[in-house]
Design a protein around this motif. Structure first.
Motif, PDB file in Angstrom:
ATOM      1  N   THR A 135       0.815  -1.212   0.000  1.00 34.37           N
ATOM      2  CA  THR A 135       0.000   0.000   0.000  1.00 34.37           C
ATOM      3  C   THR A 135       0.851   1.266   0.000  1.00 34.37           C
ATOM      4  OG1 THR A 135      -0.272  -0.191   2.398  1.00 34.37           O
ATOM      5  CG2 THR A 135      -2.053  -1.066   1.009  1.00 34.37           C
ATOM      6  N   LEU A 136       2.152   1.129   0.311  1.00 36.80           N
ATOM      7  CA  LEU A 136       3.056   2.271   0.185  1.00 36.80           C
ATOM      8  C   LEU A 136       3.208   2.674  -1.281  1.00 36.80           C
ATOM      9  CD1 LEU A 136       5.830   1.339   2.766  1.00 36.80           C
ATOM     10  CD2 LEU A 136       3.961   2.999   3.044  1.00 36.80           C
ATOM     11  N   PHE A 137       3.056   1.700  -2.198  1.00 37.43           N
ATOM     12  CA  PHE A 137       3.089   2.013  -3.626  1.00 37.43           C
ATOM     13  C   PHE A 137       1.967   3.006  -3.934  1.00 37.43           C
ATOM     14  CE2 PHE A 137       4.545  -2.554  -4.990  1.00 37.43           C
ATOM     15  CZ  PHE A 137       5.641  -2.458  -4.152  1.00 37.43           C
ATOM     16  N   VAL A 138       0.784   2.674  -3.424  1.00 31.15           N
ATOM     17  CA  VAL A 138      -0.407   3.473  -3.687  1.00 31.15           C
ATOM     18  C   VAL A 138      -0.296   4.826  -2.983  1.00 31.15           C
ATOM     19  CG1 VAL A 138      -2.926   3.517  -3.522  1.00 31.15           C
ATOM     20  CG2 VAL A 138      -1.739   1.350  -3.935  1.00 31.15           C
ATOM     21  N   GLN A 139       0.297   4.817  -1.798  1.00 31.02           N
ATOM     22  CA  GLN A 139       0.484   6.073  -1.075  1.00 31.02           C
ATOM     23  C   GLN A 139       1.429   7.000  -1.846  1.00 31.02           C
ATOM     24  OE1 GLN A 139       2.704   5.962   2.640  1.00 31.02           O
ATOM     25  NE2 GLN A 139       1.185   7.335   3.567  1.00 31.02           N
ATOM     26  N   SER A 140       2.462   6.426  -2.463  1.00 30.73           N
ATOM     27  CA  SER A 140       3.417   7.221  -3.237  1.00 30.73           C
ATOM     28  C   SER A 140       2.752   7.874  -4.435  1.00 30.73           C
ATOM     29  CB  SER A 140       4.570   6.352  -3.728  1.00 30.73           C
ATOM     30  OG  SER A 140       5.308   5.873  -2.652  1.00 30.73           O
ATOM     31  N   LYS A 141       1.934   7.095  -5.103  1.00 30.34           N
ATOM     32  CA  LYS A 141       1.205   7.590  -6.271  1.00 30.34           C
ATOM     33  C   LYS A 141      -0.002   6.674  -6.461  1.00 30.34           C
ATOM     34  CE  LYS A 141       1.742   9.222 -10.926  1.00 30.34           C
ATOM     35  NZ  LYS A 141       2.671   9.429 -12.038  1.00 30.34           N
ATOM     36  N   PRO A 142      -1.213   7.202  -6.321  1.00 33.51           N
ATOM     37  CA  PRO A 142      -2.400   6.347  -6.397  1.00 33.51           C
ATOM     38  C   PRO A 142      -2.457   5.444  -7.615  1.00 33.51           C
ATOM     39  CG  PRO A 142      -3.013   8.504  -5.574  1.00 33.51           C
ATOM     40  CD  PRO A 142      -1.556   8.598  -5.998  1.00 33.51           C
ATOM     41  N   GLU A 143      -1.974   5.925  -8.771  1.00 32.43           N
ATOM     42  CA  GLU A 143      -2.015   5.109  -9.983  1.00 32.43           C
ATOM     43  C   GLU A 143      -1.143   3.868  -9.873  1.00 32.43           C
ATOM     44  OE1 GLU A 143      -1.399   8.398  -9.937  1.00 32.43           O
ATOM     45  OE2 GLU A 143      -3.026   9.291 -11.090  1.00 32.43           O
ATOM     46  N   ALA A 144      -0.193   3.852  -8.949  1.00 32.89           N
ATOM     47  CA  ALA A 144       0.658   2.676  -8.762  1.00 32.89           C
ATOM     48  C   ALA A 144      -0.153   1.490  -8.249  1.00 32.89           C
ATOM     49  CB  ALA A 144       1.817   2.993  -7.814  1.00 32.89           C
ATOM     50  N   GLY A 145      -1.372   1.735  -7.797  1.00 31.98           N
ATOM     51  CA  GLY A 145      -2.255   0.657  -7.378  1.00 31.98           C
ATOM     52  C   GLY A 145      -2.569  -0.325  -8.493  1.00 31.98           C
ATOM     53  N   ILE A 146      -2.358   0.089  -9.733  1.00 32.76           N
ATOM     54  CA  ILE A 146      -2.567  -0.817 -10.872  1.00 32.76           C
ATOM     55  C   ILE A 146      -1.573  -1.972 -10.831  1.00 32.76           C
ATOM     56  CG2 ILE A 146      -1.071   0.420 -12.521  1.00 32.76           C
ATOM     57  CD1 ILE A 146      -4.465  -0.985 -13.467  1.00 32.76           C
ATOM     58  N   ASP A 147      -0.446  -1.774 -10.137  1.00 32.17           N
ATOM     59  CA  ASP A 147       0.608  -2.782 -10.068  1.00 32.17           C
ATOM     60  C   ASP A 147       0.665  -3.488  -8.721  1.00 32.17           C
ATOM     61  OD1 ASP A 147       1.804  -2.495 -12.706  1.00 32.17           O
ATOM     62  OD2 ASP A 147       2.302  -0.467 -12.056  1.00 32.17           O
ATOM     63  N   TRP A 148      -0.362  -3.344  -7.919  1.00 26.49           N
ATOM     64  CA  TRP A 148      -0.423  -4.031  -6.636  1.00 26.49           C
ATOM     65  C   TRP A 148      -1.824  -4.575  -6.465  1.00 26.49           C
ATOM     66  CZ3 TRP A 148      -2.827  -4.102  -1.881  1.00 26.49           C
ATOM     67  CH2 TRP A 148      -2.185  -4.885  -0.917  1.00 26.49           C
ATOM     68  N   PRO A 149      -2.049  -5.789  -6.015  1.00 20.05           N
ATOM     69  CA  PRO A 149      -1.072  -6.693  -5.438  1.00 20.05           C
ATOM     70  C   PRO A 149      -0.129  -7.276  -6.497  1.00 20.05           C
ATOM     71  CG  PRO A 149      -3.188  -7.807  -5.568  1.00 20.05           C
ATOM     72  CD  PRO A 149      -3.400  -6.382  -6.013  1.00 20.05           C
TER      73      PRO A 149
END
Length: 157
Positions: free
Chosen positions: A89-103
């Motif tokens: 979730t730190l990915f998403v915190q850094s940049k919300p669009e990074a949520g596309i690559d998590w999980p």
């Protein structure tokens, strides 16, 4: 640009500590680790390693079975979804669009020669894709080490 290159070099060196001879095409961010085992054994070993590390397992999707239901034939292919929410979730915190690559998505696939591969997107590449640098990129470096450790449980010599 030089900072990005240094960060990329560090991520690659860090991942190399945990895995030997993965195949990665630098332009697409895809890492391919050849398995020493058959498809089902590879999946079992990967899931066991994920569980042993205390990482949350979300789902297993048999893509070949889904294709067969649609009247399409593909090589054996299973997608594993897992992640560590405090890290991912730190990915998403850094940049919300990074949520596309998590999980994390780890594809286990058999090629035409019968070789089995564990395939995933390099986390350094993901960070660069989203323009995440500096301190915010550290979770991506950590994730690179974790996925390299997980795939080392199945890698062929």
């Amino acid at each position: 640009m030089i900072h990005r290159l240094k960060m990329f070099a560090f991520a690659l060196a860090f991942a190399a500590l945990f895995t030997a001879r993965p195949t990665m095409a630098l332009d697409d961010g895809i890492v391919r680790v050849k398995s020493a085992y058959g498809l089902q054994e590879t999946i079992v070993r990967l899931k066991k390693d994920v569980a042993a590390k205390g990482i949350q397992f979300f789902d297993e999707i048999d893509q070949a079975a889904l294709a067969a239901k649609a009247g399409v034939t593909i090589r054996p292919s299973t997608l594993l979804l897992f992640g560590n929410p405090p890290l991912g979730t730190l990915f998403v915190q850094s940049k919300p669009e990074a949520g596309i690559d998590w999980p994390v998505r780890l594809l286990v696939q058999q090629d035409d020669q019968g070789n089995v591969w564990a395939i995933y997107t390099d986390f350094g590449w993901i960070a660069r894709r989203h323009g995440i640098t500096g301190e915010a990129a550290k979770p991506f470096q950590t994730a690179s080490g974790v996925i390299a450790s997980i795939t080392s449980s199945i890698k062929a010599n």
